[in-house]
Design a protein around this motif. Structure first.
Motif, PDB file in Angstrom:
ATOM      1  N   LYS A   1      -2.214  12.590   6.498  1.00 20.83           N
ATOM      2  CA  LYS A   1      -1.764  12.560   5.104  1.00 20.83           C
ATOM      3  C   LYS A   1      -2.371  13.763   4.388  1.00 20.83           C
ATOM      4  O   LYS A   1      -3.315  14.347   4.885  1.00 20.83           O
ATOM      5  CB  LYS A   1      -2.297  11.284   4.425  1.00 20.83           C
ATOM      6  CG  LYS A   1      -1.537  10.051   4.750  1.00 20.83           C
ATOM      7  CD  LYS A   1      -2.011   8.933   3.859  1.00 20.83           C
ATOM      8  CE  LYS A   1      -0.910   7.967   3.602  1.00 20.83           C
ATOM      9  NZ  LYS A   1      -1.202   7.114   2.463  1.00 20.83           N
TER      10      LYS A   1
ATOM     11  N   GLN B   1       9.665   0.561   0.038  1.00 23.98           N
ATOM     12  CA  GLN B   1       8.632   0.876  -0.957  1.00 23.98           C
ATOM     13  C   GLN B   1       7.764  -0.362  -1.183  1.00 23.98           C
ATOM     14  O   GLN B   1       8.274  -1.483  -1.170  1.00 23.98           O
ATOM     15  CB  GLN B   1       9.268   1.273  -2.296  1.00 23.98           C
ATOM     16  CG  GLN B   1      10.242   2.422  -2.223  1.00 23.98           C
ATOM     17  CD  GLN B   1       9.575   3.783  -2.225  1.00 23.98           C
ATOM     18  OE1 GLN B   1       8.371   3.887  -2.066  1.00 23.98           O
ATOM     19  NE2 GLN B   1      10.356   4.834  -2.382  1.00 23.98           N
TER      20      GLN B   1
ATOM     21  N   GLY C   1      -3.790   3.210  -6.505  1.00 26.54           N
ATOM     22  CA  GLY C   1      -3.665   4.053  -5.319  1.00 26.54           C
ATOM     23  C   GLY C   1      -2.490   3.697  -4.429  1.00 26.54           C
ATOM     24  O   GLY C   1      -2.273   4.331  -3.400  1.00 26.54           O
ATOM     25  N   THR C   2      -1.725   2.667  -4.786  1.00 23.82           N
ATOM     26  CA  THR C   2      -0.521   2.324  -4.004  1.00 23.82           C
ATOM     27  C   THR C   2       0.481   3.469  -4.107  1.00 23.82           C
ATOM     28  O   THR C   2       0.695   4.014  -5.190  1.00 23.82           O
ATOM     29  CB  THR C   2       0.093   1.018  -4.530  1.00 23.82           C
ATOM     30  OG1 THR C   2      -0.886  -0.007  -4.415  1.00 23.82           O
ATOM     31  CG2 THR C   2       1.323   0.633  -3.744  1.00 23.82           C
ATOM     32  N   GLU C   3       1.066   3.834  -2.986  1.00 22.56           N
ATOM     33  CA  GLU C   3       1.938   5.003  -2.932  1.00 22.56           C
ATOM     34  C   GLU C   3       3.404   4.610  -2.817  1.00 22.56           C
ATOM     35  O   GLU C   3       3.766   3.715  -2.049  1.00 22.56           O
ATOM     36  CB  GLU C   3       1.559   5.880  -1.732  1.00 22.56           C
ATOM     37  CG  GLU C   3       0.167   6.473  -1.860  1.00 22.56           C
ATOM     38  CD  GLU C   3      -0.122   7.511  -0.796  1.00 22.56           C
ATOM     39  OE1 GLU C   3       0.603   7.559   0.208  1.00 22.56           O
ATOM     40  OE2 GLU C   3      -1.096   8.265  -0.996  1.00 22.56           O
ATOM     41  N   TYR C   4       4.255   5.298  -3.595  1.00 23.93           N
ATOM     42  CA  TYR C   4       5.702   5.111  -3.560  1.00 23.93           C
ATOM     43  C   TYR C   4       6.296   6.479  -3.262  1.00 23.93           C
ATOM     44  O   TYR C   4       6.006   7.446  -3.959  1.00 23.93           O
ATOM     45  CB  TYR C   4       6.203   4.581  -4.900  1.00 23.93           C
ATOM     46  CG  TYR C   4       5.481   3.315  -5.336  1.00 23.93           C
ATOM     47  CD1 TYR C   4       5.973   2.069  -5.003  1.00 23.93           C
ATOM     48  CD2 TYR C   4       4.290   3.393  -6.050  1.00 23.93           C
ATOM     49  CE1 TYR C   4       5.300   0.911  -5.374  1.00 23.93           C
ATOM     50  CE2 TYR C   4       3.602   2.246  -6.422  1.00 23.93           C
ATOM     51  CZ  TYR C   4       4.118   1.001  -6.079  1.00 23.93           C
ATOM     52  OH  TYR C   4       3.450  -0.131  -6.441  1.00 23.93           O
ATOM     53  N   ALA C   5       7.131   6.559  -2.225  1.00 30.47           N
ATOM     54  CA  ALA C   5       7.592   7.862  -1.759  1.00 30.47           C
ATOM     55  C   ALA C   5       8.989   8.178  -2.277  1.00 30.47           C
ATOM     56  O   ALA C   5       9.803   7.282  -2.505  1.00 30.47           O
ATOM     57  CB  ALA C   5       7.582   7.884  -0.237  1.00 30.47           C
ATOM     58  N   TYR C   6       9.267   9.462  -2.436  1.00 33.05           N
ATOM     59  CA  TYR C   6      10.629   9.926  -2.680  1.00 33.05           C
ATOM     60  C   TYR C   6      11.420   9.692  -1.407  1.00 33.05           C
ATOM     61  O   TYR C   6      11.018  10.131  -0.326  1.00 33.05           O
ATOM     62  CB  TYR C   6      10.624  11.419  -3.025  1.00 33.05           C
ATOM     63  CG  TYR C   6      12.015  11.999  -3.176  1.00 33.05           C
ATOM     64  CD1 TYR C   6      12.667  11.922  -4.399  1.00 33.05           C
ATOM     65  CD2 TYR C   6      12.664  12.619  -2.117  1.00 33.05           C
ATOM     66  CE1 TYR C   6      13.951  12.445  -4.544  1.00 33.05           C
ATOM     67  CE2 TYR C   6      13.932  13.138  -2.245  1.00 33.05           C
ATOM     68  CZ  TYR C   6      14.576  13.053  -3.476  1.00 33.05           C
ATOM     69  OH  TYR C   6      15.830  13.566  -3.613  1.00 33.05           O
ATOM     70  N   GLN C   7      12.562   8.996  -1.533  1.00 35.17           N
ATOM     71  CA  GLN C   7      13.428   8.764  -0.369  1.00 35.17           C
ATOM     72  C   GLN C   7      14.823   9.269  -0.709  1.00 35.17           C
ATOM     73  O   GLN C   7      15.373   8.905  -1.746  1.00 35.17           O
ATOM     74  CB  GLN C   7      13.475   7.278  -0.025  1.00 35.17           C
ATOM     75  CG  GLN C   7      12.131   6.754   0.481  1.00 35.17           C
ATOM     76  CD  GLN C   7      12.174   5.266   0.806  1.00 35.17           C
ATOM     77  OE1 GLN C   7      12.780   4.491   0.082  1.00 35.17           O
ATOM     78  NE2 GLN C   7      11.515   4.885   1.878  1.00 35.17           N
TER      79      GLN C   7
ATOM     80  N   GLY D   1       0.780  -1.243   0.000  1.00 31.41           N
ATOM     81  CA  GLY D   1       0.000   0.000   0.000  1.00 31.41           C
ATOM     82  C   GLY D   1       0.801   1.276   0.000  1.00 31.41           C
ATOM     83  O   GLY D   1       0.560   2.173  -0.787  1.00 31.41           O
TER      84      GLY D   1
ATOM     85  N   PRO E   1       4.902   3.070   1.647  1.00 29.91           N
ATOM     86  CA  PRO E   1       6.165   2.734   2.310  1.00 29.91           C
ATOM     87  C   PRO E   1       5.959   2.582   3.816  1.00 29.91           C
ATOM     88  O   PRO E   1       5.302   3.424   4.445  1.00 29.91           O
ATOM     89  CB  PRO E   1       7.065   3.939   1.996  1.00 29.91           C
ATOM     90  CG  PRO E   1       6.472   4.559   0.778  1.00 29.91           C
ATOM     91  CD  PRO E   1       4.993   4.334   0.894  1.00 29.91           C
TER      92      PRO E   1
ATOM     93  N   VAL F   1      12.127   8.281  -7.918  1.00 29.38           N
ATOM     94  CA  VAL F   1      11.386   7.382  -7.029  1.00 29.38           C
ATOM     95  C   VAL F   1      11.593   5.960  -7.529  1.00 29.38           C
ATOM     96  O   VAL F   1      11.552   5.703  -8.734  1.00 29.38           O
ATOM     97  CB  VAL F   1       9.884   7.743  -7.009  1.00 29.38           C
ATOM     98  CG1 VAL F   1       9.117   6.798  -6.090  1.00 29.38           C
ATOM     99  CG2 VAL F   1       9.678   9.186  -6.575  1.00 29.38           C
ATOM    100  N   LEU F   2      11.826   5.023  -6.577  1.00 30.24           N
ATOM    101  CA  LEU F   2      11.999   3.620  -6.946  1.00 30.24           C
ATOM    102  C   LEU F   2      10.666   2.884  -6.860  1.00 30.24           C
ATOM    103  O   LEU F   2       9.908   3.069  -5.903  1.00 30.24           O
ATOM    104  CB  LEU F   2      13.006   2.943  -6.010  1.00 30.24           C
ATOM    105  CG  LEU F   2      14.396   3.563  -5.953  1.00 30.24           C
ATOM    106  CD1 LEU F   2      15.309   2.711  -5.087  1.00 30.24           C
ATOM    107  CD2 LEU F   2      14.986   3.733  -7.343  1.00 30.24           C
TER     108      LEU F   2
END
Lengths: 212, 204, 211
Positions: B40, A138, B125-131, A104, A106, B178-179
């Motif tokens: 959020k 992720q 809607g799955t979220e991948y964040a900048y890290q 869903g 990270p 983003v990965l």
């Protein structure tokens, strides 16, 4: 006297002293009942218990926040942590490698512990019981992590690895907790308690790795 | 004369009941804010790729509320070669792809914009964040400002000058990376300088 | 029946008396409610009896059992005073076990063993100074978690300014805690630190050890 008594309307009895006393007694009784129900009924622990998702080594255990798969378990009296320091224990270091895949968004499984058959809980720490999550993983990208936890030798047989997100155990209520039976026996405990071979604790890495 | 009925005797209590129920809900309503609203970005400004959008929100620091306005344009979401602000090529594990989010931004040089979060979403809607740092990547800490001209910071620590580095230009571009797992398509880009406000740009 | 009812009714119209009884019963209800709810937590716990310190004797501090062994001056300890001429280290060698069934963190252990004010040992205020850190003797690494069921031989350390004299003895205070429900979030926590044991221990200087 008798005449006055007759003259009073019957409803005025409701405003008399017993009314006040009865109110006080009822109030206290209500509070006492609430307190008794709260302490006597097993609701507190039962209703707030976490949901344990169980499995063994090599099983893919699915939880609300992702899935967990233990890939290897080893033990010794010595470990070498990712910073190069060697730790020596009077008990046994149990070193577990596993893969975590977030779901869903990270997420970081911040609580990692070994639980023995007596119910004792041995948590990771920063230095003595090294575990590094590598930060939030992720979703969909497997994160390979390792934890080394020192336990007394009598805690090894039947030990489970417990993994969940919230670092504060108070917040495990009604949340998913992954519980992995590490499949350990007394023979493992005896062999590991006698081993002086330092085990390396791997740093976190992404990807499926060489294992699968 | 009949004594007054139950409804009549309890009429004030009955009138007060809905009021107390509303008051009880109102008293516990802070949880909606604490556990959901500011958890959020919820209050979203929507935009399309390739168009300038003006986004106004507020941050806060030691001096109080710091309102700001920034203009943003999403130009492209493309496969990345290098991490954001680094020259070394990316080394990715098997099954992982890297996407660069090309953004153009414009704001007054005295506005602190460094503390922003960038998230990309797929169609489900799955979220991948900048890290900025993870086992597989190391890149600039802020995805929204030029790494070599970050402009002012929020005034968070006493005795620390929030504006020391080279000034930020009036308009600039960034390409944060983003990965994602292989095969995932980016549908939306979400920028936020602190919940509940956010800017949601469709990447289609 | 009729007689008792009449007595109560006669009491009814005496207004001041009635208000007094009403206030009394309300106060009684509040007092009873507080008692039923578990009472107030006392603000100040009574001062516990502080027993004399004896080397080699196990002391139950609540979360830990600590057996104090000896105290010595150390010139070098990896990580804190290596090659540093400005400070020396006072190390208390002790044996520690966790009493409960879960991991106890090292910060609580170092807070549980304090040194009475000494020249050159920095502390906040006037009270005894808690240990700076705890190290495992077997490998010299920091003990940041005490696992249940294991016995650790540790060095609890204090940094002392090298310009101050090496003390010949030092007074130690061992601080105990009680496991109780926190009044803030109702979780069980080790709270109410109180001195349990205190006493003077001889300090061995490095030069003496060599001879």
């Amino acid at each position: 006297m008798g005449g006055r008594r007759v003259a009073r309307p019957p409803s005025s009895r409701l405003t008399g002293l017993p009314r006040q006393a009865a109110f006080a007694v009822l109030l206290v009784a209500a509070l006492a009942t609430g307190r008794a129900v709260e302490t006597l009924m097993p609701v507190g622990d039962e209703v707030a218990a976490p949901f344990e998702r169980t499995g063994g080594v090599g099983d893919r255990i699915e939880a609300r926040w992702g899935d967990v798969e233990v890939t290897s378990v080893a033990g010794s009296t010595r470990i070498e942590d990712p910073y190069g320091a060697t730790h020596v224990t009077g008990g046994v270091y149990v070193v577990v490698d596993w893969t975590y895949t977030a779901a869903g968004e990270p997420q970081v499984p911040a609580w990692v512990a070994i639980r023995d058959t007596e119910g004792r809980v041995f948590r990771t720490s920063l230095e003595r019981n090294p575990y590094s999550s590598g930060g939030a993983a992720q979703p969909g990208i497997p994160r390979r992590v390792a934890a080394a936890i020192e336990v007394p030798a009598d805690a090894v047989a039947g030990a489970e690895l417990v993994i969940t997100l919230e670092p504060n155990p108070e917040n495990h209520r009604r949340d998913d907790v992954a519980v992995v039976d590490l499949g350990l026996t007394q023979d493992d405990a005896d062999a590991w308690a006698a081993s002086e071979e330092p085990l390396e604790v791997a740093e976190p890495a992404d990807g499926p790795g060489a294992m699968s | 004369m009949r004594p007054p009925g139950w409804w009549r005797r309890n009429r004030w209590g009955l009138i007060a009941l809905p009021v107390t129920v509303v008051a009880a809900l109102a008293a516990s309503s802070y949880r909606v804010e604490t556990y959901w609203w500011v958890e959020k970005p919820r209050d979203l400004v929507h935009a399309e790729r390739g168009e300038w959008v003006t986004f106004s929100a507020s941050q806060y620091d030691r001096t109080g509320d710091v309102p700001f306005t920034v203009r943003v344009r999403l130009d492209d979401v493309r496969p990345a070669d290098t991490p954001f602000g680094e020259d070394a090529p990316l080394e990715l594990p098997a099954g992982v792809q890297a996407v660069a989010v090309d953004l153009a931004l414009a704001a007054a040089p005295d506005v602190p914009l460094t503390s922003c979060d960038l998230v990309v979403r797929d169609a489900s809607g799955t979220e991948y964040a900048y890290q900025s740092s993870s086992p597989s990547i190391s890149q600039a800490t802020s995805p929204c400002v030029p790494p070599d001209a970050r402009g002012p910071e929020l005034d968070l620590f006493e005795g620390l000058d929030p504006d020391t580095g080279p000034p930020r230009p009036g308009e600039w571009t960034v390409s944060p990376v983003v990965l994602l797992p292989d095969g995932v398509e980016v549908a939306e880009v979400l920028l936020s300088w602190g919940p509940p406000d956010g800017l949601l740009i469709s990447a289609e | 029946m009729a007689e008792s009812g009449g007595r109560l009714r006669r009491l009814g119209p005496r207004a001041p008396r009635q208000h007094l009884t009403l206030a009394g019963s309300a106060a009684g209800a509040v007092a009873l409610a507080v008692l039923v709810a578990g009472g107030f937590d006392p603000l100040e716990k009574p001062e516990a009896d502080v027993a004399p310190l004896a080397a080699g004797e196990a002391v139950d501090l609540g979360p830990f059992t600590v057996t104090v062994d000896r105290m010595r001056v150390v010139d070098e300890l990896p990580g804190i005073s290596e090659g540093d001429d400005d400070t020396r280290v006072l190390a208390l060698v002790a044996t520690v076990t966790a009493t409960g069934t879960t991991t106890q963190y090292g910060a609580m252990l170092s807070e549980s063993v304090a040194l009475e004010q000494l020249p050159g040992v920095a502390g906040d205020g006037d009270g005894p100074v808690p240990a700076d850190d705890v190290y495992v003797m077997a490998d010299g690494t920091r003990l940041d978690a005490v696992q249940p069921g294991l016995e650790y031989e540790v060095a609890l350390v204090w940094e002392q300014d090298a310009r101050a004299d090496v003390p010949s003895d030092a007074r130690l205070v061992l601080v105990g805690r009680t496991l109780r429900e926190s009044s803030i979030d109702r979780s069980m926590e080790w709270l109410d630190p109180l001195p349990v044991v205190a006493g003077v221990l001889e300090v061995t200087a490095p030069a003496e050890e060599e001879s």
